[in-house]
Design an enzyme around this catalytic site. Structure first.
Site, mmCIF file in Angstrom:
data_model
loop_
_atom_site.group_PDB
_atom_site.id
_atom_site.type_symbol
_atom_site.label_atom_id
_atom_site.label_comp_id
_atom_site.label_asym_id
_atom_site.label_seq_id
_atom_site.Cartn_x
_atom_site.Cartn_y
_atom_site.Cartn_z
ATOM 1 N N ASN A 18 1.847 10.883 -6.184
ATOM 2 C CA ASN A 18 2.670 10.694 -4.975
ATOM 3 C C ASN A 18 4.082 11.214 -5.181
ATOM 4 O O ASN A 18 4.676 11.801 -4.277
ATOM 5 C CB ASN A 18 2.681 9.215 -4.569
ATOM 6 C CG ASN A 18 1.427 8.833 -3.828
ATOM 7 O OD1 ASN A 18 1.239 9.229 -2.682
ATOM 8 N ND2 ASN A 18 0.539 8.109 -4.495
ATOM 9 N N ARG A 69 12.459 -11.297 -15.314
ATOM 10 C CA ARG A 69 12.421 -10.352 -14.193
ATOM 11 C C ARG A 69 13.820 -9.991 -13.702
ATOM 12 O O ARG A 69 14.126 -8.834 -13.446
ATOM 13 C CB ARG A 69 11.588 -10.929 -13.055
ATOM 14 C CG ARG A 69 11.599 -10.019 -11.827
ATOM 15 C CD ARG A 69 10.587 -10.420 -10.813
ATOM 16 N NE ARG A 69 9.264 -10.390 -11.437
ATOM 17 C CZ ARG A 69 8.250 -11.129 -11.030
ATOM 18 N NH1 ARG A 69 8.399 -11.946 -10.024
ATOM 19 N NH2 ARG A 69 7.088 -11.047 -11.631
ATOM 20 N N ARG A 95 5.158 -3.097 -11.153
ATOM 21 C CA ARG A 95 5.890 -4.323 -11.497
ATOM 22 C C ARG A 95 6.332 -4.976 -10.207
ATOM 23 O O ARG A 95 6.666 -4.297 -9.241
ATOM 24 C CB ARG A 95 7.156 -3.976 -12.290
ATOM 25 C CG ARG A 95 7.057 -4.120 -13.779
ATOM 26 C CD ARG A 95 8.432 -3.937 -14.384
ATOM 27 N NE ARG A 95 9.225 -5.148 -14.287
ATOM 28 C CZ ARG A 95 9.280 -6.074 -15.231
ATOM 29 N NH1 ARG A 95 8.591 -5.941 -16.339
ATOM 30 N NH2 ARG A 95 10.033 -7.144 -15.060
ATOM 31 N N LEU A 97 9.045 -6.791 -8.077
ATOM 32 C CA LEU A 97 10.508 -6.847 -8.072
ATOM 33 C C LEU A 97 10.961 -8.182 -7.487
ATOM 34 O O LEU A 97 10.346 -8.702 -6.562
ATOM 35 C CB LEU A 97 11.059 -5.691 -7.234
ATOM 36 C CG LEU A 97 10.747 -4.319 -7.824
ATOM 37 C CD1 LEU A 97 10.864 -3.238 -6.760
ATOM 38 C CD2 LEU A 97 11.665 -4.013 -9.005
ATOM 39 N N HIS A 113 0.768 1.734 -0.552
ATOM 40 C CA HIS A 113 -0.268 0.822 -1.053
ATOM 41 C C HIS A 113 -1.645 1.355 -0.649
ATOM 42 O O HIS A 113 -1.848 1.765 0.505
ATOM 43 C CB HIS A 113 -0.038 -0.575 -0.459
ATOM 44 C CG HIS A 113 -1.077 -1.547 -0.903
ATOM 45 N ND1 HIS A 113 -1.058 -2.141 -2.149
ATOM 46 C CD2 HIS A 113 -2.198 -2.002 -0.289
ATOM 47 C CE1 HIS A 113 -2.106 -2.926 -2.278
ATOM 48 N NE2 HIS A 113 -2.821 -2.861 -1.162
ATOM 49 N N LEU A 148 4.752 -9.702 -1.307
ATOM 50 C CA LEU A 148 4.075 -8.551 -1.918
ATOM 51 C C LEU A 148 3.141 -7.833 -0.928
ATOM 52 O O LEU A 148 2.279 -8.466 -0.318
ATOM 53 C CB LEU A 148 3.274 -9.038 -3.133
ATOM 54 C CG LEU A 148 2.586 -7.949 -3.951
ATOM 55 C CD1 LEU A 148 3.605 -7.103 -4.700
ATOM 56 C CD2 LEU A 148 1.588 -8.557 -4.928
ATOM 57 N N ASP A 149 3.314 -6.521 -0.800
ATOM 58 C CA ASP A 149 2.454 -5.665 0.037
ATOM 59 C C ASP A 149 2.371 -6.166 1.485
ATOM 60 O O ASP A 149 1.342 -6.012 2.141
ATOM 61 C CB ASP A 149 1.023 -5.587 -0.539
ATOM 62 C CG ASP A 149 0.996 -4.944 -1.922
ATOM 63 O OD1 ASP A 149 1.881 -4.121 -2.213
ATOM 64 O OD2 ASP A 149 0.086 -5.280 -2.708
ATOM 65 N N GLU A 178 -2.534 9.719 0.975
ATOM 66 C CA GLU A 178 -1.240 9.201 0.518
ATOM 67 C C GLU A 178 -0.235 10.339 0.428
ATOM 68 O O GLU A 178 0.940 10.178 0.749
ATOM 69 C CB GLU A 178 -1.392 8.529 -0.847
ATOM 70 C CG GLU A 178 -2.207 7.240 -0.788
ATOM 71 C CD GLU A 178 -2.209 6.490 -2.094
ATOM 72 O OE1 GLU A 178 -1.915 7.088 -3.149
ATOM 73 O OE2 GLU A 178 -2.506 5.290 -2.069
HETATM 74 C C1 GRF Z 1 -1.444 5.014 -5.408
HETATM 75 O O1 GRF Z 1 -2.774 4.779 -5.067
HETATM 76 C C2 GRF Z 1 -0.529 4.088 -4.644
HETATM 77 O O2 GRF Z 1 -1.013 3.748 -3.382
HETATM 78 C C3 GRF Z 1 -0.520 2.868 -5.531
HETATM 79 O O3 GRF Z 1 -0.541 3.367 -6.836
HETATM 80 C C4 GRF Z 1 -1.168 4.641 -6.849
HETATM 81 C C5 GRF Z 1 -0.213 5.592 -7.496
HETATM 82 O O4 GRF Z 1 -0.787 6.852 -7.714
HETATM 83 N N1 GRF Z 1 0.624 2.039 -5.240
HETATM 84 P P1 GRF Z 1 0.095 8.036 -8.322
HETATM 85 O O5 GRF Z 1 0.722 7.508 -9.618
HETATM 86 O O6 GRF Z 1 1.142 8.377 -7.309
HETATM 87 O O7 GRF Z 1 -0.866 9.151 -8.569
#
Ligand code: GRF
Length: 218
Positions: A18, A69, A95, A97, A113, A148-149, A178
């Site tokens: 990503n 933390r 992690r 936060l 996510h 979270l999320d 993504e």
């Molecule tokens: C992705 O699937 C993202 O949604 C999740 O962790 C993964 C990271 O993938 N939070 P990358 O390290 O960007 O390949």
């Protein structure tokens, strides 16, 4: 946002595909933003190599077991402050936060996510959707809030689950999406089109009650 390109810091822990999508979009001139810093809690994260290969400052911030933390988050804040980012992106940062960190970057921190939130927050989403016999899966970009999320969703990528899909094929298919929705959300933010106002997502000055959905290949 300043007239110059928005400054983006990316927090990572692993592969960094990503992050790479953001780097590639910035290089192609379609991000409207510049990745200025990459921080990882893991020294071996491939994401750090990707950042360095692109000439981006890349820092391993080790998480000693003894470090609480709050202390860890403060170390992150110090590293971030040096680059004064407009936006912080969590791209596979494994992690949790603390509230102090989240408050500090409220309204200017995004996470990606791998599920159609609010369904399947947490880990191991591909296995869980398969086990539950779901028909749809995908990924969500959302503003980060203390839960979270669970922050307000901006963009989702949605795919139908195919007969024969496995954890691996789903992970691969979700990653494709993504790499579309994360740069798009960053671009919207950088262009001043996207903001968080009293807990709600605003896009182009209007509330966005549901995330924008990008349909993946059937
Ligand atoms: C992705 O699937 C993202 O949604 C999740 O962790 C993964 C990271 O993938 N939070 P990358 O390290 O960007 O390949």
């Amino acid at each position: 946002m300043s007239a110059s390109a928005a400054r983006v810091a990316v927090l990572v822990s692993g592969e960094g595909s990503n992050l790479q999508a953001l780097i590639d979009a910035a290089a192609a001139g379609t991000l409207g933003a510049k990745v200025v810093l990459v921080l990882s809690n893991r020294a071996a994260a491939r994401a750090l190599e990707r950042a360095r290969a692109a000439g981006i400052a890349a820092v391993h911030v080790p998480a000693a077991r003894a470090l609480a933390r709050e202390a860890y988050d403060k170390t992150l804040v110090t590293a971030l402050a040096a680059q004064s980012p407009d936006l912080v992106v969590l791209a596979g940062f494994m992690r949790i936060l603390g509230p102090g960190f989240i408050d500090r970057f409220a309204g200017r921190m995004l996470n990606i996510h791998p599920s159609l939130l609010p369904s399947y927050p947490g880990l191991d989403t591909h296995r869980r959707v398969l086990e539950a016999g779901e028909r749809w899966h995908g990924a969500t970009v959302h503003f980060v809030t203390a839960e979270l999320d669970a922050g307000p969703a901006i963009l989702q990528y949605r795919i139908p689950i195919r007969r024969g899909d496995t954890v691996e094929t789903l992970a691969q298919r979700v990653h494709v999406g993504e790499h579309i929705i994360l740069p798009r959300a960053v671009e919207w933010f950088a262009a001043g089109r996207l903001r968080l106002e009293r807990g709600s997502v605003m896009l182009d000055g209007r509330p966005l009650p549901q995330p924008v959905v990008v349909e993946g290949a059937t």
